[in-house]
Design an enzyme around this catalytic site. Structure first.
Site, PDB file in Angstrom:
ATOM      1  N   ASP A 181     -13.031 -36.517 -47.326  1.00 15.70           N
ATOM      2  CA  ASP A 181     -14.209 -36.020 -48.036  1.00 15.70           C
ATOM      3  C   ASP A 181     -14.041 -36.351 -49.519  1.00 15.70           C
ATOM      4  OD1 ASP A 181     -16.545 -34.346 -48.800  1.00 15.70           O
ATOM      5  OD2 ASP A 181     -16.322 -33.577 -46.763  1.00 15.70           O
ATOM      6  N   HIS A 254     -19.901 -38.404 -49.046  1.00 12.11           N
ATOM      7  CA  HIS A 254     -18.676 -37.603 -49.121  1.00 12.11           C
ATOM      8  C   HIS A 254     -17.434 -38.502 -49.151  1.00 12.11           C
ATOM      9  CE1 HIS A 254     -20.353 -33.585 -48.932  1.00 12.11           C
ATOM     10  NE2 HIS A 254     -21.134 -33.932 -47.921  1.00 12.11           N
ATOM     11  N   GLU A 317     -25.398 -35.884 -45.815  1.00 10.73           N
ATOM     12  CA  GLU A 317     -25.514 -35.714 -47.259  1.00 10.73           C
ATOM     13  C   GLU A 317     -25.131 -36.960 -48.058  1.00 10.73           C
ATOM     14  OE1 GLU A 317     -24.905 -30.933 -47.578  1.00 10.73           O
ATOM     15  OE2 GLU A 317     -23.066 -32.089 -47.660  1.00 10.73           O
TER      16      GLU A 317
END
Ligand code: TNX
Length: 759
Positions: A181, A254, A317
């Site tokens: 991440d 990410h 995202e």
């Protein structure tokens, strides 16, 4: 013993079907009969038909857990095994008569039977006994997952093993390991050593909640990673517990940790460190060939380490901010005839899908992979509610349900102000228990695509194992019921097994589980003149003290009151002032008192009509929430706020009679990471009869849409008008702007509490 014989025995009164089952997840059939098998000092097991891995597992575990010597001998005085043929996969039964006979249809189900046996062993006089009876069992869903984010905070090999150990007791079979991440890359990749040399370490970590203003950081090197040997060891360890490890390598978003190591894989090439703040960041993998080839190389090594059928590629995202301005990305769009950056994301994922499929594996990703077109072989993990999963299933794709509403164990589990800091949200035990991976609106055909469900443990606010266990347990037990049980017993029965059997078991394992189950809850009901308040929970009586900030505490209350669940306390609407109360409540169950804040104000218990209905999951208190005297706090715990997902929100408040209005106060929450924004405009009108309205005024809300700022706003406007009804019309901004989490969607509006002051 088959079902027919069991039924006969029930009729003869020799066994009882209503016996309380100690096992969680609750088996399909649990029956008890008279007597028990007693075991002291040593347990004698016939190893015939016992798979080797399980033999080792028992040999290692039983002496530790039960202080029982394990003796494998063909005498098998206590336990014998028998493989079943012609029964469904993962089915087992246990017949407890003179000895314990375990019948199983697969090695995994033999393991599940042993897990059940572990929970059946009850301590007595220094030894153990198992009640006689019969158990028959099989899982409902094939994907029973728990996830762990080791990027935001790192967990050692030993800690990961403990996490897996606990999963095994509750028959979970999938460990989703979130290895990369923005805040750290945690898997050694031989071809790209900088991923762990640089990408596994950050210089600082935000402390407190990320919406705090000003933010505070701990400036200290933080990180860690797993070597390939350690990863192999964990995969093997999990495998011995019939748990598949599904690795997640996040792309294209990410990915700041990877880009810190190899900035040339981003769109700008800019050098940036590994991120120390939580959130969604604009810099993501560029969609150029070099980045895609790099990720394929990474996957090559991942496939060597993880034998799992599924490989998780993230996909959530990923802001398109950089891609829009990147010549290389635009070139890929053009050359491949793509419409926009969403199709580019889809193209990106398709590259990975093709790569994995060609190697006999399956791609799974978060539900954003639906945007721009779902790749042909992709399986969807639905986290933003059930919708993504429903859509994927309707397109004939497999689905794992993991909706934030039921499965986010990083959310708060009680409203007790003493709860340790969490990201936000409210997912108490009972909510998890209600989880059903099959959404009610799904057709039978669609439901067939649902592999199962999973809870996620994102670790932004979970720095260590103690807190991890606190967040995961006992909620994981409620989830195991949802994923395993053919027919879930009702919540009260589950709670009883939990309290009578499982908490003791967790204590033996020294699990730092949450006691939220025992906390009293403050509950409110509308009354004619205000609200009625009472405490609800597992205790018979609650002892409490009341404190007020103002001097006007009603004389009947004070220190040392006792109240049962049935007793209520009445609070009337005040004459234009706000009185702050603090309740300190304790019950016999938990050492710590719970503290509740309550505001008596002039609008408590008024009738509020939601012309625009709020989202069901953010309106647990019905129409009372806005005027219940409990003011929404930050970080939000979900249900003291009323949440809307509309651009126009209309509310009508009835004051009961015509009054001279002076001021109105309304609070809004701002938390951009959770897509919650301040509205743009509020308009007020009044009416004497609820039909003819007089427009009064509007308030424009200045917001710079700055995600750094997260704040909590209270609007007070003066009205100066007579009327009985007040209409509040709220308009949001068009959509969440580019570059922010949830860009392009309608923002959420969260409000609470509403107060109207009169003369
Ligand atoms: C959203 S769930 C994320 C994570 C965060 C989590 C916090 C998902 C696919 N993405 O990056 O950690 O919210 O609840």
């Amino acid at each position: 013993m088959n079902r027919l014989i069991a039924t006969l025995l029930v009729l003869l009164g020799l066994i009882s079907v209503h016996a309380q089952c100690p096992i969680i997840p609750t088996p399909s059939v649990y029956q008890e009969s008279e007597g028990s098998v007693n075991i002291a000092e040593e347990i004698s097991i016939d190893p015939k038909f016992l798979p080797d891995d399980i033999k080792d597992y028992i040999a290692q575990l039983f002496p530790r857990l039960f202080k029982l010597r394990v003796v494998y001998s063909s005498a098998g005085r206590h336990v014998v095994f028998r493989p079943l043929i012609n029964v469904p996969k993962d089915h087992y039964s246990i017949n407890i008569a003179d000895r314990i006979q375990i019948n199983y249809s697969s090695d995994a189900s033999c393991f599940y039977a042993v897990s059940s046996l572990i929970q059946l062993l009850q301590e007595q006089d220094g030894g153990y006994y198992v009640k006689k009876g019969f158990i028959q069992d099989q899982p409902k869903f094939e994907w029973r997952g728990l996830h762990l984010d080791v990027s935001r905070h790192f967990f050692s090999v030993e800690e990961v093993k403990r996490y897996i150990d606990l999963m095994a007791y509750y028959k979970f079979n999938t460990f989703h390991w979130h290895l990369t991440d923005d805040q750290g890359w945690r898997i050694e990749i031989r071809k790209y050593p900088k991923l762990t040399e640089i990408g596994a370490w950050r210089d600082s970590t935000v402390i407190g909640h990320y919406t705090d203003s000003p933010r505070k950081y701990e400036v200290k090197k933080y990180g860690g990673y797993y070597t390939q040997d350690e990863i192999r060891e964990i995969v093997r360890y999990a495998g011995k517990r019939y748990i598949t490890v599904v690795p997640e390598i996040e792309m294209p978003g990410h990915s700041r940790a990877a880009l810190a190591a190899y900035p040339e894989l981003s769109c700008t090439g800019k050098h940036q460190g590994v991120e120390g703040l939580w959130g969604v960041f604009d810099d993501i993998f560029c969609s150029k060939k070099e980045s895609i080839d790099f990720l394929k190389d990474v996957l090559d090594e991942v496939l060597e380490l993880f034998p799992s059928e599924y490989i998780h590629i993230g996909g959530d995202e990923a802001p398109k901010t950089r891609w829009k301005k990147c010549a290389a990305c635009q070139k890929v769009i053009k050359e491949n005839g793509l419409k926009d950056e969403h199709e580019l994301q889809s193209y990106f994922i398709q590259q990975m899908d093709g790569y994995l499929t060609a190697r006999g594996r399956k791609l799974i990703g978060w539900d954003e992979i639906l945007e721009g077109g779902l790749s042909p072989n992709a399986t969807v993990m639905s986290w933003r509610g059930f919708e993504g999963g429903i859509e994927a299933a309707s397109l004939g794709h497999y689905v794992v349900m993991s909706p934030g509403s039921h499965c986010y164990f990083d959310h708060y589990q009680s409203k007790n102000p003493s709860e340790p800091l969490a990201i936000g949200g409210f997912t108490p035990l009972e909510k998890v228990y209600q989880f059903n991976p099959i959404a009610p609106q799904m057709s039978a055909d669609e439901a067939a695509y649902v592999l199962g469900g999973q809870a996620n443990l994102w670790t932004e606010y979970i720095p260590d194992m103690k807190k991890l266990e606190y967040m995961a347990y006992p909620r994981a037990l409620a989830l195991s019921q949802a994923l395993w049980c053919m027919e879930k017993p009702d919540y009260e029965l589950f709670k009883k097994s939990l309290v009578d059997y499982q908490l003791g078991f967790l204590d033996r394992l020294q699990v730092n589980y949450s006691r939220a189950l025992f906390y009293p809850e403050l509950q409110l009901k509308k009354s004619r003149e205000g609200v009625k308040l009472h405490f609800k929970g597992s205790a018979e009586a609650y002892h409490f003290d009341v404190f007020t900030k103002s001097s006007e505490a009603p004389g009947t209350m004070g220190g040392g009151q006792v109240m049962s669940e049935k007793d209520t306390m009445n609070f009337e609407r005040t004459q234009n002032k706000v009185v702050d109360y603090t309740f300190r409540v304790s019950s016999g169950f938990s050492a710590e008192a719970s503290v509740f804040k309550f505001k008596a104000h002039p609008s408590i218990g008024l009738d509020v009509e939601y012309v625009t209905p709020p989202a069901e999951r953010y309106n647990s208190g019905g129409t009372l929430t806005l005027v219940d005297g409990i003011v929404g706090v930050k970080p939000w715990k979900g249900n003291e706020w009323v949440g809307f997902n509309d651009q126009e929100i209309e509310l009508i408040v009835d004051l009961g009679e015509k009054k001279s209005l002076t001021d109105i106060e309304l609070n809004f929450l701002e938390d951009h990471g959770s897509w919650i924004h301040l509205p743009a405009l509020i308009r007020y009108s009044v009416s004497a009869n609820g039909k003819k309205w007089k427009y009064l005024k509007s308030a424009r809300i200045e917001t710079d849409q700055n995600p750094e700022k997260g704040k909590f706003l209270l609007y007070r406007s003066s009205l100066n008008k007579k009327g009985r009804y007040v209409k509040i019309l709220i308009t949001t901004y068009d959509q969440i702007p580019e570059g922010m989490p949830g860009a392009g969607n309608v923002a959420w509006t969260f409000m609470d509490e509403l107060m109207i002051f009169t003369k």
